[in-house]
Design an enzyme around this catalytic site. Structure first.
Site, PDB file in Angstrom:
ATOM      1  N   CYS A  58      39.021  38.141  25.511  1.00  7.33           N
ATOM      2  CA  CYS A  58      37.606  38.303  25.184  1.00  7.33           C
ATOM      3  C   CYS A  58      36.675  37.233  25.755  1.00  7.33           C
ATOM      4  O   CYS A  58      35.518  37.515  26.082  1.00  7.33           O
ATOM      5  CB  CYS A  58      37.413  38.332  23.657  1.00  7.33           C
ATOM      6  SG  CYS A  58      38.613  39.336  22.761  1.00  7.33           S
ATOM      7  N   CYS A 100      34.303  37.467  29.036  1.00  7.86           N
ATOM      8  CA  CYS A 100      33.048  38.227  29.024  1.00  7.86           C
ATOM      9  C   CYS A 100      32.076  37.743  27.952  1.00  7.86           C
ATOM     10  O   CYS A 100      30.864  37.725  28.161  1.00  7.86           O
ATOM     11  CB  CYS A 100      33.325  39.714  28.804  1.00  7.86           C
ATOM     12  SG  CYS A 100      34.036  40.554  30.239  1.00  7.86           S
ATOM     13  N   HIS A 101      32.614  37.358  26.789  1.00  5.57           N
ATOM     14  CA  HIS A 101      31.739  37.053  25.657  1.00  5.57           C
ATOM     15  C   HIS A 101      31.498  35.558  25.464  1.00  5.57           C
ATOM     16  O   HIS A 101      30.638  35.181  24.660  1.00  5.57           O
ATOM     17  CB  HIS A 101      32.324  37.638  24.369  1.00  5.57           C
ATOM     18  CG  HIS A 101      32.469  39.125  24.413  1.00  5.57           C
ATOM     19  ND1 HIS A 101      31.389  39.983  24.280  1.00  5.57           N
ATOM     20  CD2 HIS A 101      33.561  39.929  24.595  1.00  5.57           C
ATOM     21  CE1 HIS A 101      31.813  41.242  24.363  1.00  5.57           C
ATOM     22  NE2 HIS A 101      33.125  41.234  24.568  1.00  5.57           N
ATOM     23  N   MET A 108      33.718  47.820  28.169  1.00  2.43           N
ATOM     24  CA  MET A 108      34.542  47.231  27.117  1.00  2.43           C
ATOM     25  C   MET A 108      35.883  47.956  27.086  1.00  2.43           C
ATOM     26  O   MET A 108      35.933  49.162  26.867  1.00  2.43           O
ATOM     27  CB  MET A 108      33.835  47.356  25.771  1.00  2.43           C
ATOM     28  CG  MET A 108      34.689  46.988  24.572  1.00  2.43           C
ATOM     29  SD  MET A 108      35.061  45.225  24.485  1.00  2.43           S
ATOM     30  CE  MET A 108      36.013  45.211  22.954  1.00  2.43           C
ATOM     31  N   HIS A 160      29.604  44.618  39.152  1.00  2.00           N
ATOM     32  CA  HIS A 160      30.813  43.792  39.247  1.00  2.00           C
ATOM     33  C   HIS A 160      31.437  44.056  40.616  1.00  2.00           C
ATOM     34  O   HIS A 160      32.299  44.914  40.765  1.00  2.00           O
ATOM     35  CB  HIS A 160      31.789  44.132  38.128  1.00  2.00           C
ATOM     36  CG  HIS A 160      32.888  43.102  37.987  1.00  2.00           C
ATOM     37  ND1 HIS A 160      33.899  42.962  38.906  1.00  2.00           N
ATOM     38  CD2 HIS A 160      33.112  42.161  37.030  1.00  2.00           C
ATOM     39  CE1 HIS A 160      34.709  41.989  38.526  1.00  2.00           C
ATOM     40  NE2 HIS A 160      34.256  41.489  37.387  1.00  2.00           N
ATOM     41  N   HIS A 181      27.798  36.005  38.188  1.00  2.00           N
ATOM     42  CA  HIS A 181      29.225  36.262  38.021  1.00  2.00           C
ATOM     43  C   HIS A 181      29.951  36.138  39.360  1.00  2.00           C
ATOM     44  O   HIS A 181      30.212  35.044  39.808  1.00  2.00           O
ATOM     45  CB  HIS A 181      29.432  37.634  37.383  1.00  2.00           C
ATOM     46  CG  HIS A 181      30.816  37.860  36.869  1.00  2.00           C
ATOM     47  ND1 HIS A 181      31.370  37.065  35.892  1.00  2.00           N
ATOM     48  CD2 HIS A 181      31.755  38.783  37.187  1.00  2.00           C
ATOM     49  CE1 HIS A 181      32.597  37.489  35.633  1.00  2.00           C
ATOM     50  NE2 HIS A 181      32.861  38.534  36.412  1.00  2.00           N
TER      51      HIS A 181
END
Length: 582
Positions: free
Chosen positions: A86, A89-90, A127, A408, A366
């Site tokens: 996780c 991304c978070h 997700m 992405h 990113h």
């Protein structure tokens, strides 16, 4: 005489290292059972014994009346799962970036039932469906819900003392081969991430055989090559870097270091006169980058990236270092700082008097790559649905371009469009679009730095897009799409007829694997552009494979299976990675 590496390890501050262990970073706290056919312990050398784990103090922060508490075991397991699945991304502090913020203000408003469904089933916006895919069982999902309703633990800092303590020179430069000692076609070698075992597989592009397995950090994110092509640098999500000498009779690690607790990026100096001299790596936690000697990984300089955001100009405590590339125009590293939206051009010609050109772009930077000329660097600010373009010759921002939902690109894909000239392409996590951006301001100024065409792929959940200078195909994966048939196949477009619907190829079906989710991820070409390699990424207790497709015919060419191919994901061809061909 004691070497510097040994001396540094002996003087490391034990209190700081204890704090690192207490937070339970990387695969350091994973205790897994070796898979059948796999003779080494997954997770690498950072894995402590159960006796050590029992001694680690654990404090669950922020528990409040009415909020479900976790047992000590549940809390430790949840921290590990959050790190592995996780945090990328978070965010470590759960403030969000590619993924939504998961602070307790957000999670408590959403409620336990919503969180459980979201973790279990995922979303078309990228997700993953952790529950229905089998990555997490129902009990783990329930525990993660409780974890997200409580305040996150704050990991310790990790500075020069800790970095030096982790540094090891296994084979000094003067003890390494003076000439290549193997018969491998190194240019066509693939470095393949074995995500959940903490290793990379070196696979010969001609014979399709594994020629070596090298233990690394957990879940290697990328592989990068030195300017000469001799040294392979790999960095795990646990921020461990392995320097692998490809000239050895059996290529293996000659130096290693850990530059933080979580990381994604590494690269090396490319300018004339600096070849193989320096390396740089950026970490997610602590938010910083480290410059090292290129042949030993000895740390030279640590630079924090904490600071103000480009939009509201508010202080951010966790501006993580995302992608890093080496400029072809100046002795500079291009460091992309995620949460603040700053692109830093770090001049490595004088590290004592370090000069950093700071370019304001857009928040949540990113990954990205060069255009065909390698003058311009295009990077996705994915939570802002934007691609930022930087002119590396003139050192300035060129454009901010709105694209699809959550771009992405990986490194993107370059080709010459029959109408718009040179373009760079990105897929998206959040929708099925593929955006083509014009990149030739000299001969095609009317199309430069605009989305000149939008293609429709299979769906959201795309991670990588790829082509090759000699190819007429554009390949787009969708491994994070919750629909199994989409996650297990790829779309391929005809570059001579982009208005034509893409062909969908059943890569997972071709692998012969019938069990599991079988996510198909990361197209990568061989050195001459005649083959495209795909990972069929399955759960760690299920069979995985690599499928090789003939680029011209789009037909199955080979399937690589081996008991050691556990959770293969990224594949990096030496020639294409060294020369920035994509």
């Amino acid at each position: 005489m004691i070497s510097r590496g040994v001396l540094y390890r002996r003087v490391a501050a034990s209190a700081a290292l204890s704090a690192v262990l207490a937070w339970a970073a990387p695969a350091a706290l994973a205790q897994q059972t070796p898979q059948k056919g796999h003779q080494t312990t997954p997770g690498g050398q950072y894995q402590p014994s159960l006796d050590v784990l029992k001694q680690i103090p654990t404090e669950q922060p922020g528990t409040q009346p009415g909020i479900p508490a976790l047992t000590e075991a549940e809390f430790n397991d949840s921290k590990q799962i959050y790190f592995e699945r996780c945090a990328g991304c978070h965010g470590v502090l759960r403030k969000g970036a590619t993924g939504k913020a998961l602070t307790t203000k957000v999670t408590r408003e959403l409620g336990a039932e919503y969180l459980k469904n979201f973790i279990t089933y995922g979303s078309p916006g990228g997700m993953p469906n952790w529950g229905t895919s089998g990555d997490l069982n129902e009990k783990q999902v329930d525990t993660m819900v409780k974890y997200l309703l409580n305040e996150p633990p704050t990991p310790p800092e990790y500075g020069m003392a800790e970095i030096k303590a982790s540094w090891k020179v296994i084979v000094p430069p003067d003890k390494r081969p003076k000439t290549k000692q193997n018969s491998l076609d190194i240019d066509n070698l693939f470095s393949v991430t074995l995500r959940d075992t903490g290793e990379v597989a070196l696979i010969d592009g001609g014979t399709k055989k594994i020629v070596g397995i090298v233990k690394t950090g957990y879940a290697v994110h990328i592989s990068r090559l030195s300017a000469s092509g001799r040294y392979l640098f790999v960095i795990g999500r646990d921020a461990k870097i392995n320097l692998i000498d490809l000239w050895m009779a059996n290529p293996d690690t000659v130096a290693e270091i850990k530059i933080g607790l979580e990381a994604r990026s590494v690269d090396t100096s490319k300018m004339k006169g600096y070849e193989d001299k320096l390396a740089i790596a950026g970490s997610y936690w602590p938010p910083q980058f480290v410059v090292m000697n290129g042949d030993t990984l000895e740390p030279i300089k640590v630079v924090s990236t904490r600071g103000m955001t480009v939009d509201t100009q508010e202080y951010h405590p966790e501006p993580r270092v995302a992608s890093i590339v080496a400029s072809h125009y100046h002795p500079e590293f291009v460091v992309n700082v995620k949460e603040t939206g700053k692109i830093q051009l770090v001049n490595y010609s004088d590290l004592k008097n370090l000069q950093i050109t700071e370019i304001e772009s857009e928040r949540f930077l990113h990954d990205g790559g060069f255009d065909l000329s390698k003058r311009y660097f295009l990077v996705a600010a994915n939570a802002r649905d934007t691609v930022a373009v930087v002119d590396l010759k003139d050192r300035k921002l060129t454009a901010l371009i709105k694209v699809g939902k959550t771009p992405h690109p990986g490194r993107g894909a370059n080709f010459v469009h029959p109408k718009f000239g040179p373009v760079w392409a990105t897929g998206h996590l959040g929708d099925d679009s593929i955006s083509l951006i014009g990149t030739d301001p000299e001969k095609h100024p009317q199309f430069a730095w605009k989305v000149v065409q939008t293609l429709s792929g299979q769906g959201g959940g795309s991670l990588f897009i790829k082509t090759h200078p000699v190819s007429k195909n554009l390949w787009v994966d969708t491994p994070l799409n919750p629909e199994p048939s989409i996650a297990s196949s790829v779309a391929v477009f005809d570059l001579n007829n982009l208005d034509k619907e893409p062909q969908v190829l059943p890569i997972a079906e071709w692998s012969g694997i019938s069990q599991g989710v079988r996510r198909v991820v990361h197209p990568e070409y061989n050195k001459d552009g005649t083959e495209v390699w795909f990972s069929v990424w399955n759960a760690k207790n299920q069979e995985s494979a690599i499928v090789v497709v003939d680029d011209k015919t789009r037909k199955l060419k080979a399937v690589i299976k081996d008991p050691r191919l556990i959770t293969p994901t990224g594949k990096f061809n030496v020639n294409n990675t060294q020369k920035d061909i994509y």
